[in-house]
Design a protein around this motif. Sequence first.
Motif, PDB file in Angstrom:
ATOM      1  N   MET A   1       0.807  -1.190   0.000  1.00  0.00           N
ATOM      2  CA  MET A   1       0.000   0.000   0.000  1.00  0.00           C
ATOM      3  C   MET A   1       0.852   1.257   0.000  1.00  0.00           C
ATOM      4  N   GLN A   2       1.962   1.241   0.682  1.00  0.00           N
ATOM      5  CA  GLN A   2       2.815   2.416   0.728  1.00  0.00           C
ATOM      6  C   GLN A   2       3.387   2.764  -0.644  1.00  0.00           C
ATOM      7  N   GLU A   3       3.626   1.783  -1.478  1.00  0.00           N
ATOM      8  CA  GLU A   3       4.180   2.045  -2.799  1.00  0.00           C
ATOM      9  C   GLU A   3       3.300   3.011  -3.578  1.00  0.00           C
ATOM     10  N   ASN A   4       1.994   2.864  -3.471  1.00  0.00           N
ATOM     11  CA  ASN A   4       1.086   3.769  -4.164  1.00  0.00           C
ATOM     12  C   ASN A   4       1.244   5.202  -3.682  1.00  0.00           C
ATOM     13  N   SER A   5       1.413   5.408  -2.385  1.00  0.00           N
ATOM     14  CA  SER A   5       1.555   6.768  -1.878  1.00  0.00           C
ATOM     15  C   SER A   5       2.878   7.379  -2.316  1.00  0.00           C
ATOM     16  N   PHE A   6       3.928   6.561  -2.445  1.00  0.00           N
ATOM     17  CA  PHE A   6       5.196   7.090  -2.922  1.00  0.00           C
ATOM     18  C   PHE A   6       5.094   7.536  -4.372  1.00  0.00           C
ATOM     19  N   SER A   7       4.486   6.721  -5.213  1.00  0.00           N
ATOM     20  CA  SER A   7       4.377   7.100  -6.615  1.00  0.00           C
ATOM     21  C   SER A   7       3.471   8.314  -6.774  1.00  0.00           C
ATOM     22  N   LYS A   8       2.443   8.432  -5.961  1.00  0.00           N
ATOM     23  CA  LYS A   8       1.574   9.599  -6.018  1.00  0.00           C
ATOM     24  C   LYS A   8       2.342  10.854  -5.595  1.00  0.00           C
ATOM     25  N   ALA A   9       3.163  10.744  -4.572  1.00  0.00           N
ATOM     26  CA  ALA A   9       3.956  11.884  -4.115  1.00  0.00           C
ATOM     27  C   ALA A   9       4.909  12.357  -5.207  1.00  0.00           C
ATOM     28  N   GLU A  10       5.475  11.423  -5.955  1.00  0.00           N
ATOM     29  CA  GLU A  10       6.370  11.789  -7.045  1.00  0.00           C
ATOM     30  C   GLU A  10       5.659  12.646  -8.081  1.00  0.00           C
ATOM     31  N   THR A  11       4.428  12.325  -8.407  1.00  0.00           N
ATOM     32  CA  THR A  11       3.714  13.057  -9.439  1.00  0.00           C
ATOM     33  C   THR A  11       3.239  14.422  -8.954  1.00  0.00           C
ATOM     34  N   LEU A  12       3.234  14.651  -7.658  1.00  0.00           N
ATOM     35  CA  LEU A  12       2.764  15.920  -7.119  1.00  0.00           C
ATOM     36  C   LEU A  12       3.889  16.905  -6.835  1.00  0.00           C
ATOM     37  N   ARG A  13       5.098  16.557  -7.203  1.00  0.00           N
ATOM     38  CA  ARG A  13       6.235  17.441  -6.950  1.00  0.00           C
ATOM     39  C   ARG A  13       6.157  18.700  -7.804  1.00  0.00           C
ATOM     40  N   PRO A  14       6.529  19.844  -7.229  1.00  0.00           N
ATOM     41  CA  PRO A  14       6.580  21.073  -8.021  1.00  0.00           C
ATOM     42  C   PRO A  14       7.713  21.003  -9.043  1.00  0.00           C
ATOM     43  N   THR A  15       7.529  21.693 -10.141  1.00  0.00           N
ATOM     44  CA  THR A  15       8.549  21.793 -11.179  1.00  0.00           C
ATOM     45  C   THR A  15       9.019  23.237 -11.243  1.00  0.00           C
ATOM     46  N   VAL A  16      10.324  23.449 -11.129  1.00  0.00           N
ATOM     47  CA  VAL A  16      10.891  24.797 -11.166  1.00  0.00           C
ATOM     48  C   VAL A  16      10.838  25.337 -12.587  1.00  0.00           C
ATOM     49  N   ILE A  17      10.436  26.601 -12.713  1.00  0.00           N
ATOM     50  CA  ILE A  17      10.436  27.302 -13.997  1.00  0.00           C
ATOM     51  C   ILE A  17      11.561  28.328 -13.950  1.00  0.00           C
ATOM     52  N   GLU A  18      12.523  28.185 -14.863  1.00  0.00           N
ATOM     53  CA  GLU A  18      13.650  29.109 -14.947  1.00  0.00           C
ATOM     54  C   GLU A  18      13.582  29.883 -16.249  1.00  0.00           C
ATOM     55  N   VAL A  19      14.049  31.119 -16.195  1.00  0.00           N
ATOM     56  CA  VAL A  19      14.201  31.940 -17.398  1.00  0.00           C
ATOM     57  C   VAL A  19      15.594  32.528 -17.345  1.00  0.00           C
ATOM     58  N   GLY A  20      16.389  32.254 -18.360  1.00  0.00           N
ATOM     59  CA  GLY A  20      17.763  32.738 -18.387  1.00  0.00           C
ATOM     60  C   GLY A  20      18.593  32.211 -17.232  1.00  0.00           C
ATOM     61  N   GLY A  21      18.296  30.986 -16.785  1.00  0.00           N
ATOM     62  CA  GLY A  21      19.050  30.377 -15.695  1.00  0.00           C
ATOM     63  C   GLY A  21      18.636  30.844 -14.309  1.00  0.00           C
ATOM     64  N   GLU A  22      17.647  31.737 -14.227  1.00  0.00           N
ATOM     65  CA  GLU A  22      17.156  32.235 -12.940  1.00  0.00           C
ATOM     66  C   GLU A  22      15.810  31.613 -12.609  1.00  0.00           C
ATOM     67  N   PRO A  23      15.669  30.979 -11.445  1.00  0.00           N
ATOM     68  CA  PRO A  23      14.365  30.445 -11.064  1.00  0.00           C
ATOM     69  C   PRO A  23      13.363  31.584 -10.895  1.00  0.00           C
ATOM     70  N   GLN A  24      12.199  31.423 -11.485  1.00  0.00           N
ATOM     71  CA  GLN A  24      11.156  32.444 -11.399  1.00  0.00           C
ATOM     72  C   GLN A  24       9.977  31.984 -10.556  1.00  0.00           C
ATOM     73  N   GLY A  25       9.851  30.669 -10.378  1.00  0.00           N
ATOM     74  CA  GLY A  25       8.752  30.111  -9.599  1.00  0.00           C
ATOM     75  C   GLY A  25       8.642  28.626  -9.864  1.00  0.00           C
ATOM     76  N   VAL A  26       7.517  28.067  -9.458  1.00  0.00           N
ATOM     77  CA  VAL A  26       7.270  26.643  -9.663  1.00  0.00           C
ATOM     78  C   VAL A  26       5.855  26.447 -10.186  1.00  0.00           C
ATOM     79  N   VAL A  27       5.661  25.332 -10.869  1.00  0.00           N
ATOM     80  CA  VAL A  27       4.312  24.896 -11.202  1.00  0.00           C
ATOM     81  C   VAL A  27       4.021  23.671 -10.365  1.00  0.00           C
ATOM     82  N   VAL A  28       2.817  23.637  -9.830  1.00  0.00           N
ATOM     83  CA  VAL A  28       2.385  22.492  -9.036  1.00  0.00           C
ATOM     84  C   VAL A  28       1.204  21.849  -9.742  1.00  0.00           C
TER      85      VAL A  28
END
Length: 71
Positions: A1-28
Amino acid sequence: MQENSFSKAETLRPTVIEVGGEPQGVVVPTEGGYRFLAVKLPAFVVDGQHFATVEIAHRAVRDAVQGAAEI
């Protein structure tokens, strides 16, 4: 059962958005897409907006940051 929660957590990670090498924010992951959360002033124009894909969010943030640099 825990395996499902781990894989779900992976898909909910924020993704950093960079412009010109500078982080501007994240998408969730949200239902039906992604929400952008800004961390730098030029990106606050799109803070809180929803996007269908990470790529579309990145384009919107890039355009906002580049537009702010032109002012």
